[in-house]
Enzyme design. Structure first.
Site: not given
Ligand code: IMP
Ligand code: MG
Length: 334
Positions: A16-17, A280, A129, A46-47, A143, A187, A172
């Site tokens: 992700g990111d 980057k 998160t 987060g976009h 279900r 996730t 992600q």
């Molecule tokens: P969850 O998706 O909130 O359950 O988080 C599970 C794992 O995925 C954690 O390590 C989060 O930091 C990571 N994670 C979830 N969404 C993102 C994202 O959009 N960017 C980066 N890491 C993410």
């Molecule tokens: Mg992102």
């Protein structure tokens, strides 16, 4: 026109990111698509999108909305209604058309109970998160979940067929995928491009698969592959400062490491990536120290050019389907 012409997919090849929002926005502004669709996750994502020098942040809404294109939140997504409304209000205040955003009737609803459970039992242990993602998907699989069609107002629900030219925007990344990632440090959804078919099209319609990465690796949240020792490395700490590596959703400092080239190539190979964006590159250049991990060894280069040639050579030698590599140095385009 009553059928799907082609589907392109943008997904994260790392943790992700990687800058998927930027690539989606860049591809969308050329007017090549009729729909932009999210297929997985919720507002854990987060976009960040830069448009005409202004910065916009979204969590659930696909980036098509920035270019006047219908933006669909698909059936494999999970939606926290209040957060969605908040995001739509923000978009409207920023001058965008909120009526472009529609939610699949089959998306699942994240309740406050899910959020509280995530905060209490998972956030510390797994570094989630805290957006209620795992408890919501757990209810879906058991279900016992709630569907969007039973909760959201009808004007937010998507009642059309997907037709024309489609861009699917991932959330992600490959290594956070429930099946391919470092379980349980993952996730709860399928982040790989094949899962975009859950939006309702056959895999044969897929044209390009855009895998998005960065020239160094980062990790938000807990993962033994990214130990806290990494914070102690002064080079990696200043790389993180220079690259502004803080979570869009959580504000947390991300762990940074040198690019693991083998993991990147394997993820590209396994997902059928045809277009690879390495984001980057401007940050790496400014930083002026050029390192990456290859065959479990740290390789040091004496110039940016030598490092990027090595990356492109290795990808060329691999049996991946990557045909185009973009070394991107701009926050707005590739
Ligand atoms: P969850 O998706 O909130 O359950 O988080 C599970 C794992 O995925 C954690 O390590 C989060 O930091 C990571 N994670 C979830 N969404 C993102 C994202 O959009 N960017 C980066 N890491 C993410
Ligand atoms: Mg992102």
């Amino acid at each position: 026109m009553n059928e799907i012409k082609y589907v392109d997919i943008v997904f994260g090849i790392s943790w992700g990111d990687e800058g998927k929002g930027k690539v989606t926005s860049h591809l969308t502004k050329k007017g090549n698509y009729d729909y932009v669709c999210r297929w997985a996750g919720g507002n854990n994502a987060g976009h960040t999108v830069f448009l005409r020098g202004k910065k916009y942040k979204t969590h659930l809404v696909p980036s098509g909305v920035f270019h006047g294109i219908k933006s669909i939140i698909g059936p494999q997504c999970v939606v926290h209604p209040d957060s969605l409304i908040e995001e739509l209000d923000y978009l409207e205040r920023s001058g965008f058309d909120r009526s472009l955003v529609k939610v699949s009737p089959r998306a699942h609803i994240v309740t406050d109970k899910h959020v509280n459970k995530d905060k209490k039992s998972l956030a510390k242990k797994l570094g989630t998160t805290s957006k209620g993602i795992a408890p919501c998907y757990a209810d879906k699989m058991a279900r016992t979940g709630q569907l969007a069609k039973d909760v959201l107002p009808p004007n937010l629900l998507w009642d059309e067929k997907l037709t024309g030219r489609i861009l699917c925007e991932g959330a992600q990344g490959y290594h956070l995928d429930i099946d391919q990632g470092n379980y349980p440090y993952v996730t709860s959804s399928t982040t790989l491009p094949y899962a975009a078919c859950s939006l309702g099209f056959p895999p044969q319609k897929i044209r390009h698969i855009w895998g998005i990465s960065k020239i160094y690796d980062t990790r938000s949240g807990v993962d033994p592959l990214f130990p806290d020792d990494l914070f102690e490395d002064p080079d990696l700490a200043s790389l993180g400062d220079l690259g502004q590596e803080f979570g869009v959703t959580t504000g947390r400092r991300r762990h940074c490491n040198w690019l693991n080239l083998d993991m990147m190539i394997e993820a590209a190979r396994q997902t059928g990536t045809t277009h690879l964006v390495v984001n980057k590159c401007d940050i790496m250049r400014k930083f002026g120290t050029y390192k990456l991990l290859h065959n479990d060894e740290l390789k040091i280069f004496d110039s940016y050019h030598k490092m990027t040639s090595f990356i492109t050579d290795q990808i060329g030698k691999s049996d991946s389907l990557v045909k185009h590599i973009y070394l991107s140095s701009s926050p707005e385009k590739i």
